[in-house]
Design an enzyme around this catalytic site. Structure first.
Site, short mmCIF file in Angstrom:
data_model
loop_
_atom_site.label_atom_id
_atom_site.label_comp_id
_atom_site.label_asym_id
_atom_site.label_seq_id
_atom_site.Cartn_x
_atom_site.Cartn_y
_atom_site.Cartn_z
N ASP A 37 9.50 0.56 -7.06
CA ASP A 37 10.88 0.19 -6.71
C ASP A 37 11.23 -1.26 -7.06
OD1 ASP A 37 11.10 2.70 -5.68
OD2 ASP A 37 11.58 2.09 -3.63
N SER B 50 0.85 -1.21 0.00
CA SER B 50 0.00 0.00 0.00
C SER B 50 0.88 1.25 0.00
CB SER B 50 -0.93 -0.01 1.21
OG SER B 50 -0.17 0.08 2.40
N GLU C 75 19.72 14.46 3.35
CA GLU C 75 18.67 15.07 4.17
C GLU C 75 18.87 14.71 5.65
OE1 GLU C 75 15.05 13.83 2.18
OE2 GLU C 75 15.09 15.65 0.95
C1 LIG Z 1 13.87 7.37 3.72
C2 LIG Z 1 13.39 7.47 2.31
C3 LIG Z 1 13.32 8.73 1.72
C4 LIG Z 1 12.85 8.86 0.42
N1 LIG Z 1 12.76 10.11 -0.14
C5 LIG Z 1 12.24 10.25 -1.38
C6 LIG Z 1 12.04 11.54 -1.94
O1 LIG Z 1 12.36 12.55 -1.31
N2 LIG Z 1 11.49 11.62 -3.19
C7 LIG Z 1 11.13 10.50 -3.90
O2 LIG Z 1 10.61 10.63 -5.01
N3 LIG Z 1 11.32 9.27 -3.40
C8 LIG Z 1 11.85 9.12 -2.16
N4 LIG Z 1 12.03 7.87 -1.63
C9 LIG Z 1 11.74 6.71 -2.47
C10 LIG Z 1 10.25 6.44 -2.56
O3 LIG Z 1 9.69 6.48 -1.28
C11 LIG Z 1 10.02 5.11 -3.24
O4 LIG Z 1 10.56 5.16 -4.53
C12 LIG Z 1 8.55 4.77 -3.31
O5 LIG Z 1 8.02 4.65 -2.02
C13 LIG Z 1 8.34 3.47 -4.09
O6 LIG Z 1 6.99 3.15 -4.09
P1 LIG Z 1 6.55 1.63 -4.07
O7 LIG Z 1 5.07 1.63 -4.15
O8 LIG Z 1 7.31 0.86 -5.08
O9 LIG Z 1 7.03 1.10 -2.65
P2 LIG Z 1 6.68 1.64 -1.19
O10 LIG Z 1 6.08 2.98 -1.24
O11 LIG Z 1 7.91 1.46 -0.39
O12 LIG Z 1 5.57 0.64 -0.70
C14 LIG Z 1 5.83 -0.73 -0.53
C15 LIG Z 1 4.82 -1.29 0.45
O13 LIG Z 1 4.91 -2.70 0.42
C16 LIG Z 1 4.80 -3.20 1.73
N5 LIG Z 1 5.45 -4.52 1.77
C17 LIG Z 1 6.75 -4.80 1.56
N6 LIG Z 1 6.97 -6.11 1.64
C18 LIG Z 1 5.78 -6.69 1.91
C19 LIG Z 1 5.36 -8.02 2.13
N7 LIG Z 1 6.19 -9.07 2.04
N8 LIG Z 1 4.05 -8.25 2.41
C20 LIG Z 1 3.17 -7.21 2.51
N9 LIG Z 1 3.53 -5.93 2.31
C21 LIG Z 1 4.82 -5.66 2.00
C22 LIG Z 1 5.48 -2.14 2.59
O14 LIG Z 1 5.02 -2.19 3.92
C23 LIG Z 1 5.08 -0.86 1.87
O15 LIG Z 1 3.92 -0.29 2.43
C24 LIG Z 1 12.47 7.70 -0.33
C25 LIG Z 1 12.54 6.45 0.28
C26 LIG Z 1 12.99 6.33 1.58
C27 LIG Z 1 13.05 4.97 2.23
#
Ligand SMILES: Cc1cc2nc3c(=O)[nH]c(=O)nc-3n(C[C@H](O)[C@H](O)[C@H](O)COP(=O)(O)OP(=O)(O)OC[C@H]3O[C@@H](n4cnc5c(N)ncnc54)[C@H](O)[C@@H]3O)c2cc1C
Length: 453
Positions: free
Chosen positions: A330, A41, A200
């Site tokens: 990601d 999510s 940051e």
């Molecule tokens: C500290 C930090 C700072 C950042 N700063 C920036 C920024 O300034 N600007 C920017 O653009 N990007 C930033 N990013 C990167 C950005 O947050 C990610 O690129 C983005 O969140 C990716 O989205 P996503 O949906 O792929 O994964 P996420 O948003 O990470 O969501 C993945 C979800 O999957 C869930 N999950 C994982 N494994 C499992 C499992 N086995 N079972 C059930 N659920 C699971 C997690 O709990 C999470 O809620 C940052 C990341 C971090 C960690």
């Protein structure tokens, strides 16, 4: 009660009830509508849910946490500027307006592509017609288990709170430490990795730590805290244009951050950091922000993984051999960034736009229409350096200083979920930035000694 305990209690509550809801999810397929299971999510997953709203599909959203985390502000929780729940939004609150969606707090442990179902730790396997993997990334320690064990990580709210507690406890320990060398180790904070997270975080530490020392630890008067940012390569903020990289470095140095470039960390043990080049450094608190890799769920797909253990996807964001399975954000590897051979980076905008495209393509598949390729609209990149400065590359415009910080603030408030969270963050910023008050400094005690029976 500590956050860990709250989360543990919530987990056990869900574990106790999920047997029932899990059965409903698997066996009682009350509708003949296609079922889309979305894992994660985060930025990607929530945009799939949004894109499928009002369509004739059943959506099952799964996440190991019961909140959507706004990771770009996580470093402010770690440095006591924001309260943890101001950057976390309850997923059940989000899904309540999506009548075709149900949510389960569950850890996905396996994916059975042949039988189209996912296994969860807390209940029965859940079947799907379409699957979206949006489980994000995790730290990459490049196989070094010792580093993994001895460093803090900044990947979710719980870890941010751990860092905050680690920093504050380091001060309490230093105040009681008679040995000058050990005191200096406790007062040395080292961040590994100079991407936006490392920059940051070290900027925020430079603003938090010296005033904390001066104002509240009279016993440590005359001591100097060190904040060190370590980078294995030659530049900070590698993805930013050269002039902004230099500005970021100058700002950080002005704030008192020591920058060590060309330094590759090889070990962290007993308060000692070792490098491939150069002498060791004694540091009591080490945060690892040096590398990311896709969620380990990527390994469950049985496909050959690309750089960063990411899953190679077609330009329509699904798997070649299993077109009903989408991988976004990601976790995915797709070349074409800036029209070249580079893969799309692991940033929130990529995940958001991939989520939107994956939803469209699932609906196209169901309706027998042609799926569209992913086209990314690059809105730029931002990084703060302390509370009043930032560097920004927005639609090919390079900005720095307070103007860049204002852009950064506006963008983050815009994308934060929930009116309450936006208000909490803005109030927190206004208060902290105007007064330079040192925010949330409650640590909780040392573990209690159990009374002998
Ligand atoms: C500290 C930090 C700072 C950042 N700063 C920036 C920024 O300034 N600007 C920017 O653009 N990007 C930033 N990013 C990167 C950005 O947050 C990610 O690129 C983005 O969140 C990716 O989205 P996503 O949906 O792929 O994964 P996420 O948003 O990470 O969501 C993945 C979800 O999957 C869930 N999950 C994982 N494994 C499992 C499992 N086995 N079972 C059930 N659920 C699971 C997690 O709990 C999470 O809620 C940052 C990341 C971090 C960690």
């Amino acid at each position: 009660m500590q956050l860990t305990n709250i989360l543990k209690n919530t987990t056990s509550l869900v574990t106790n009830t999920l047997g029932k809801t899990g059965e409903q999810t698997n066996q009682t397929r009350t509708t003949s509508r296609p079922r889309v299971v979305v894992i994660g999510s985060g930025f990607g997953g929530l945009n799939v849910v949004r894109g499928l709203a009002k369509s004739e599909v059943e959506v099952v959203l799964l996440d190991r946490n019961n909140y959507h985390g706004f990771w770009p502000l996580l470093y402010q929780v770690a440095t006591a500027e924001l309260v943890p729940d101001s950057i976390a939004f309850p997923v059940r609150e989000f899904v309540k307006s999506y009548h075709n969606t149900i949510f389960h707090m569950a850890v996905v442990t396996d994916i059975d592509l042949a039988n189209k179902r996912v296994s969860i730790r807390e209940g029965q396997p859940i079947s799907y017609d379409y699957l979206v993997l949006a489980a994000g990334s995790t730290n990459n320690y490049f196989g070094n288990k010792v580093i993994a064990q001895n460093t803090f990580s900044l990947k979710d709210v719980e870890q941010a709170v751990e860092i905050r507690q680690g920093i504050l406890k380091a001060f309490e320990k230093a105040a009681l430490e008679p040995d000058a060398e050990k005191r200096q180790t406790l007062l040395t904070f080292l961040v590994v990795g100079s991407g936006p997270t490392g920059v940051e975080l070290s900027g925020a530490l430079a603003e938090l730590i010296p005033p904390l020392l001066q104002k509240f630890y009279s016993g440590l008067a005359g001591e100097k805290a060190r904040i060190i940012l370590v980078e294995a390569h030659t530049t900070l903020l590698e993805s930013f244009p050269g002039p902004l990289q230099q500005k970021a470095q100058q700002h950080l140095e002005k704030m008192g951050v020591e920058i060590l470039k060309n330094h590759e960390v090889t070990g962290v043990e007993n308060g000692e950091v070792t490098f491939k080049q150069g002498p060791k450094i004694q540091a009591g608190t080490v945060v690892w922000a040096a590398g990311v890799r896709a969620s380990t769920l990527a390994e469950k797909l049985g496909v050959k993984l690309a750089h960063g253990e990411r899953v190679p996807v077609e330009s329509t964001l699904n798997l070649k051999e299993h077109p009903e399975v989408y991988v976004i954000g990601d976790m995915s590897y797709l070349e074409g960034f800036k029209g070249g051979k580079k893969p799309y980076p692991g940033v929130a905008q990529v995940a958001i736009q991939m989520g939107q495209q994956a939803a469209k393509n699932i609906l196209a598949q169901i309706e027998g229409k042609t799926q569209e390729d992913f086209h990314y609209i690059d809105k730029g990149q931002l990084s703060t350096i302390g509370r009043r400065d930032a560097v920004a590359e927005v639609f090919n415009l390079q900005l720095s200083g307070f103007v860049a910080w204002l852009v950064w603030g506006a963008v983050h408030i815009f994308y934060l979920l929930g009116a309450r969270n936006r208000l909490l963050v803005m109030l927190g910023w206004a208060y902290n930035y105007a007064t330079f008050n040192l925010g949330i400094r409650i640590v909780g005690g040392w573990p209690h000694q159990k009374a002998a029976k």
